[in-house]
Design a protein around this motif. Structure first.
Motif, PDB file in Angstrom:
ATOM      1  N   SER A 120       0.829  -1.208   0.000  1.00 45.34           N
ATOM      2  CA  SER A 120       0.000   0.000   0.000  1.00 45.34           C
ATOM      3  C   SER A 120       0.859   1.253   0.000  1.00 45.34           C
ATOM      4  CB  SER A 120      -0.926   0.012   1.226  1.00 45.34           C
ATOM      5  OG  SER A 120      -1.827  -1.073   1.189  1.00 45.34           O
ATOM      6  N   TYR A 121       0.446   2.220  -0.820  1.00 45.56           N
ATOM      7  CA  TYR A 121       1.027   3.561  -0.824  1.00 45.56           C
ATOM      8  C   TYR A 121      -0.132   4.542  -0.754  1.00 45.56           C
ATOM      9  CZ  TYR A 121       5.594   1.827  -2.459  1.00 45.56           C
ATOM     10  OH  TYR A 121       6.807   1.191  -2.577  1.00 45.56           O
ATOM     11  N   GLY A 122      -0.475   5.000   0.427  1.00 44.31           N
ATOM     12  CA  GLY A 122      -1.601   5.916   0.547  1.00 44.31           C
ATOM     13  C   GLY A 122      -2.876   5.273   0.027  1.00 44.31           C
ATOM     14  N   SER A 123      -3.481   5.892  -1.002  1.00 40.96           N
ATOM     15  CA  SER A 123      -4.729   5.355  -1.561  1.00 40.96           C
ATOM     16  C   SER A 123      -4.488   4.201  -2.543  1.00 40.96           C
ATOM     17  CB  SER A 123      -5.504   6.469  -2.264  1.00 40.96           C
ATOM     18  OG  SER A 123      -4.744   7.011  -3.331  1.00 40.96           O
ATOM     19  N   PHE A 124      -3.231   4.027  -2.996  1.00 39.87           N
ATOM     20  CA  PHE A 124      -2.930   2.939  -3.931  1.00 39.87           C
ATOM     21  C   PHE A 124      -2.681   1.639  -3.179  1.00 39.87           C
ATOM     22  CE2 PHE A 124       0.208   0.230  -6.068  1.00 39.87           C
ATOM     23  CZ  PHE A 124      -0.466  -0.040  -7.245  1.00 39.87           C
ATOM     24  N   GLN A 125      -3.298   0.563  -3.660  1.00 36.12           N
ATOM     25  CA  GLN A 125      -3.110  -0.750  -3.055  1.00 36.12           C
ATOM     26  C   GLN A 125      -2.818  -1.781  -4.128  1.00 36.12           C
ATOM     27  OE1 GLN A 125      -6.632  -1.553  -0.669  1.00 36.12           O
ATOM     28  NE2 GLN A 125      -5.690  -0.590   1.116  1.00 36.12           N
ATOM     29  N   LEU A 126      -1.646  -2.403  -4.003  1.00 32.83           N
ATOM     30  CA  LEU A 126      -1.285  -3.503  -4.898  1.00 32.83           C
ATOM     31  C   LEU A 126      -1.697  -4.815  -4.262  1.00 32.83           C
ATOM     32  CD1 LEU A 126       0.392  -4.509  -7.431  1.00 32.83           C
ATOM     33  CD2 LEU A 126       2.302  -4.749  -5.832  1.00 32.83           C
ATOM     34  N   HIS A 127      -2.380  -5.653  -5.024  1.00 30.44           N
ATOM     35  CA  HIS A 127      -2.753  -6.997  -4.567  1.00 30.44           C
ATOM     36  C   HIS A 127      -2.774  -7.901  -5.792  1.00 30.44           C
ATOM     37  CE1 HIS A 127      -5.800  -9.872  -2.418  1.00 30.44           C
ATOM     38  NE2 HIS A 127      -4.610 -10.419  -2.629  1.00 30.44           N
ATOM     39  N   CYS A 128      -1.679  -8.630  -6.013  1.00 37.06           N
ATOM     40  CA  CYS A 128      -1.606  -9.405  -7.246  1.00 37.06           C
ATOM     41  C   CYS A 128      -0.934 -10.752  -7.043  1.00 37.06           C
ATOM     42  CB  CYS A 128      -0.878  -8.619  -8.336  1.00 37.06           C
ATOM     43  SG  CYS A 128       0.919  -8.564  -8.162  1.00 37.06           S
ATOM     44  N   SER A 129      -1.216 -11.636  -7.988  1.00 36.50           N
ATOM     45  CA  SER A 129      -0.583 -12.950  -8.065  1.00 36.50           C
ATOM     46  C   SER A 129      -0.259 -13.213  -9.531  1.00 36.50           C
ATOM     47  CB  SER A 129      -1.513 -14.046  -7.547  1.00 36.50           C
ATOM     48  OG  SER A 129      -1.868 -13.839  -6.194  1.00 36.50           O
ATOM     49  N   LEU A 186      13.587  -4.280  -3.429  1.00 34.50           N
ATOM     50  CA  LEU A 186      13.905  -2.853  -3.363  1.00 34.50           C
ATOM     51  C   LEU A 186      12.893  -2.099  -2.512  1.00 34.50           C
ATOM     52  CD1 LEU A 186      14.958  -2.224  -7.072  1.00 34.50           C
ATOM     53  CD2 LEU A 186      16.425  -2.653  -5.095  1.00 34.50           C
ATOM     54  N   ILE A 187      11.707  -2.666  -2.362  1.00 33.42           N
ATOM     55  CA  ILE A 187      10.721  -2.148  -1.418  1.00 33.42           C
ATOM     56  C   ILE A 187      10.210  -3.322  -0.596  1.00 33.42           C
ATOM     57  CG2 ILE A 187      10.003  -0.199  -2.848  1.00 33.42           C
ATOM     58  CD1 ILE A 187       7.595  -1.804  -3.734  1.00 33.42           C
ATOM     59  N   ARG A 188       9.748  -3.035   0.595  1.00 30.20           N
ATOM     60  CA  ARG A 188       9.277  -4.103   1.480  1.00 30.20           C
ATOM     61  C   ARG A 188       7.788  -4.332   1.259  1.00 30.20           C
ATOM     62  NH1 ARG A 188      11.021  -3.832   7.654  1.00 30.20           N
ATOM     63  NH2 ARG A 188      12.999  -4.159   6.564  1.00 30.20           N
ATOM     64  N   LYS A 189       7.420  -5.553   0.967  1.00 25.87           N
ATOM     65  CA  LYS A 189       6.010  -5.885   0.757  1.00 25.87           C
ATOM     66  C   LYS A 189       5.278  -5.893   2.096  1.00 25.87           C
ATOM     67  CE  LYS A 189       6.708 -10.955   0.825  1.00 25.87           C
ATOM     68  NZ  LYS A 189       8.128 -10.980   1.155  1.00 25.87           N
ATOM     69  N   ASP A 190       3.982  -5.628   2.059  1.00 27.23           N
ATOM     70  CA  ASP A 190       3.168  -5.674   3.270  1.00 27.23           C
ATOM     71  C   ASP A 190       2.844  -7.117   3.646  1.00 27.23           C
ATOM     72  OD1 ASP A 190       3.200  -2.918   3.341  1.00 27.23           O
ATOM     73  OD2 ASP A 190       1.293  -2.709   2.280  1.00 27.23           O
ATOM     74  N   SER A 191       2.559  -7.936   2.632  1.00 26.34           N
ATOM     75  CA  SER A 191       2.265  -9.355   2.862  1.00 26.34           C
ATOM     76  C   SER A 191       2.331 -10.091   1.537  1.00 26.34           C
ATOM     77  CB  SER A 191       0.885  -9.536   3.508  1.00 26.34           C
ATOM     78  OG  SER A 191      -0.132  -9.052   2.648  1.00 26.34           O
ATOM     79  N   GLY A 192       2.173 -11.404   1.602  1.00 30.06           N
ATOM     80  CA  GLY A 192       2.237 -12.225   0.404  1.00 30.06           C
ATOM     81  C   GLY A 192       3.548 -12.970   0.299  1.00 30.06           C
ATOM     82  N   MET A 193       3.673 -13.776  -0.756  1.00 34.26           N
ATOM     83  CA  MET A 193       4.853 -14.609  -0.949  1.00 34.26           C
ATOM     84  C   MET A 193       5.384 -14.457  -2.371  1.00 34.26           C
ATOM     85  SD  MET A 193       5.343 -18.677  -0.166  1.00 34.26           S
ATOM     86  CE  MET A 193       4.117 -19.171  -1.375  1.00 34.26           C
ATOM     87  N   ILE A 194       6.696 -14.308  -2.487  1.00 31.98           N
ATOM     88  CA  ILE A 194       7.365 -14.249  -3.784  1.00 31.98           C
ATOM     89  C   ILE A 194       8.468 -15.292  -3.783  1.00 31.98           C
ATOM     90  CG2 ILE A 194       8.591 -12.821  -5.452  1.00 31.98           C
ATOM     91  CD1 ILE A 194       7.478 -10.357  -4.031  1.00 31.98           C
ATOM     92  N   THR A 195       8.384 -16.269  -4.676  1.00 32.44           N
ATOM     93  CA  THR A 195       9.411 -17.297  -4.769  1.00 32.44           C
ATOM     94  C   THR A 195      10.063 -17.255  -6.145  1.00 32.44           C
ATOM     95  OG1 THR A 195       7.782 -18.961  -5.480  1.00 32.44           O
ATOM     96  CG2 THR A 195       8.272 -18.826  -3.120  1.00 32.44           C
ATOM     97  N   LEU A 196      11.364 -17.456  -6.163  1.00 35.78           N
ATOM     98  CA  LEU A 196      12.148 -17.493  -7.392  1.00 35.78           C
ATOM     99  C   LEU A 196      13.145 -18.626  -7.282  1.00 35.78           C
ATOM    100  CD1 LEU A 196      12.811 -16.142 -10.108  1.00 35.78           C
ATOM    101  CD2 LEU A 196      14.366 -14.613  -8.887  1.00 35.78           C
ATOM    102  N   PHE A 197      13.244 -19.449  -8.315  1.00 33.17           N
ATOM    103  CA  PHE A 197      14.086 -20.650  -8.296  1.00 33.17           C
ATOM    104  C   PHE A 197      13.647 -21.596  -7.174  1.00 33.17           C
ATOM    105  CE2 PHE A 197      17.329 -17.171  -9.296  1.00 33.17           C
ATOM    106  CZ  PHE A 197      17.056 -17.199 -10.660  1.00 33.17           C
ATOM    107  N   GLY A 198      12.354 -21.532  -6.807  1.00 30.41           N
ATOM    108  CA  GLY A 198      11.831 -22.416  -5.766  1.00 30.41           C
ATOM    109  C   GLY A 198      12.092 -21.968  -4.344  1.00 30.41           C
ATOM    110  N   LYS A 199      12.639 -20.751  -4.168  1.00 30.26           N
ATOM    111  CA  LYS A 199      12.946 -20.238  -2.832  1.00 30.26           C
ATOM    112  C   LYS A 199      12.312 -18.862  -2.635  1.00 30.26           C
ATOM    113  CE  LYS A 199      16.951 -20.480  -0.971  1.00 30.26           C
ATOM    114  NZ  LYS A 199      18.405 -20.377  -0.685  1.00 30.26           N
ATOM    115  N   ASP A 200      12.026 -18.537  -1.375  1.00 31.38           N
ATOM    116  CA  ASP A 200      11.578 -17.194  -1.052  1.00 31.38           C
ATOM    117  C   ASP A 200      12.672 -16.208  -1.468  1.00 31.38           C
ATOM    118  OD1 ASP A 200      11.255 -14.722   0.609  1.00 31.38           O
ATOM    119  OD2 ASP A 200       9.507 -15.805   1.343  1.00 31.38           O
TER     120      ASP A 200
END
Length: 283
Positions: free
Chosen positions: A10-19, A48-62
């Motif tokens: 979230s950035y103020g009124s903007f909210q990212l929520h994606c998969s 480069l920025i800290r996510k509020d929540s969720g999971m991002i995996t690359l090469f099978g790892k967080d």
């Protein structure tokens, strides 16, 4: 290769929520208008920025637990990044050789020569297209398995864009396990390059489709108000009022060609999909 699950920021009124997901050996496109969330998604992947929540995996790892050695398998081009304009390619080659374990200065300079880039000329004297080539060459210099490209063709003319796209095709042909996630405002770039496509709007994924399906099965129906009242609407995705009646986005073009030959049908493209998904009304 890459998987994002319920990423929130979230950035103020903007909210990212994606998969989204990028499969091994595939080129995946991410499209959307300015401020839709593309760059926020990319920066979240890179930490480069800290996510509020969720999971991002690359090469099978967080992604937060990737080692330095594993991070060397990532190549990056960000729209607002670049090298000091007072460096030459010889300078950049030395920097890359010091940064990555498998970069050889001579090989990088040979690649620069192949793409007709003067190695002893300062970057400030390069054209926009030449600067874009340098960014791509630097991103692939260490032979990464995964490329993250944010608007790499922005501001380029047709010939310069085609040169860059050919560089990416060559990169993929060298190893069929490599993958790319790329964003672009230029739909024709993605149509000729990507295997599948995600569309993001106001921080949310509103469409995911294989490129062949999008180009082959999507279409725009042009119909009068009278035709709209009687036509089967089960495959309508979005509608927009026009002076003559309605413009309709469908993902089952063949159904309407066969059952309603009297209604005008236009082949769909990425620009049509973007316009209808963002500005069209739900049916």
């Amino acid at each position: 290769m890459l998987e994002i699950k319920d990423l929130k920021k979230s950035y103020g009124s903007f909210q990212l929520h994606c998969s989204l997901k990028v499969e091994e050996g595939c080129i995946t496109g991410l499209i959307g208008s300015n401020g839709a969330g593309k760059s926020t998604t990319f920066k979240s992947i890179l930490g480069l920025i800290r996510k509020d929540s969720g999971m991002i995996t690359l090469f099978g790892k967080d992604v937060d637990s990737l080692t330095r050695q594993e991070k060397e398998h990532i190549g990056v081009v960000l729209s607002d990044s670049g090298f000091s304009t007072y460096l030459t390619l010889t300078d950049i080659a030395a920097v890359l050789e010091a940064m990555y374990t498998n970069v050889k200065k001579t090989e990088f300079l040979k690649a620069c020569d192949h793409y007709q880039l003067p190695v002893n000329k300062k970057i400030k004297d390069f054209s926009t297209g030449m600067k874009a080539k340098v960014k791509i060459l630097a991103a692939i210099s260490h032979k990464p398995s995964f490329l993250l490209l944010d608007e790499p063709t922005a501001g380029l003319d047709v010939l310069a864009r085609e040169d860059l796209l050919n560089m990416l095709r060559d990169y993929m042909e060298e190893d069929d396990t490599r993958s790319i996630l790329i964003s672009s405002h230029i739909s024709t770039d993605l149509e000729g390059l990507c295997d599948d496509l995600y569309m993001i709007d106001k921080g949310r994924i509103v469409l995911h489709e294989d490129m062949d399906t999008l180009l082959g099965q999507y279409g725009l129906l042009k119909m009068t108000r009278e035709q709209y009242e009687t036509v089967d609407k089960q495959y309508f995705l979005r509608k927009r009022k026009e002076s003559y009646g309605y413009s309709i986005l469908t993902n089952e073009k063949q159904f309407y060609l066969e059952n309603y030959p009297q209604i005008t049908m236009e082949n769909g493209n990425i620009d049509d999909v973007i316009a209808m998904m963002v500005k069209g009304e739900a049916v």
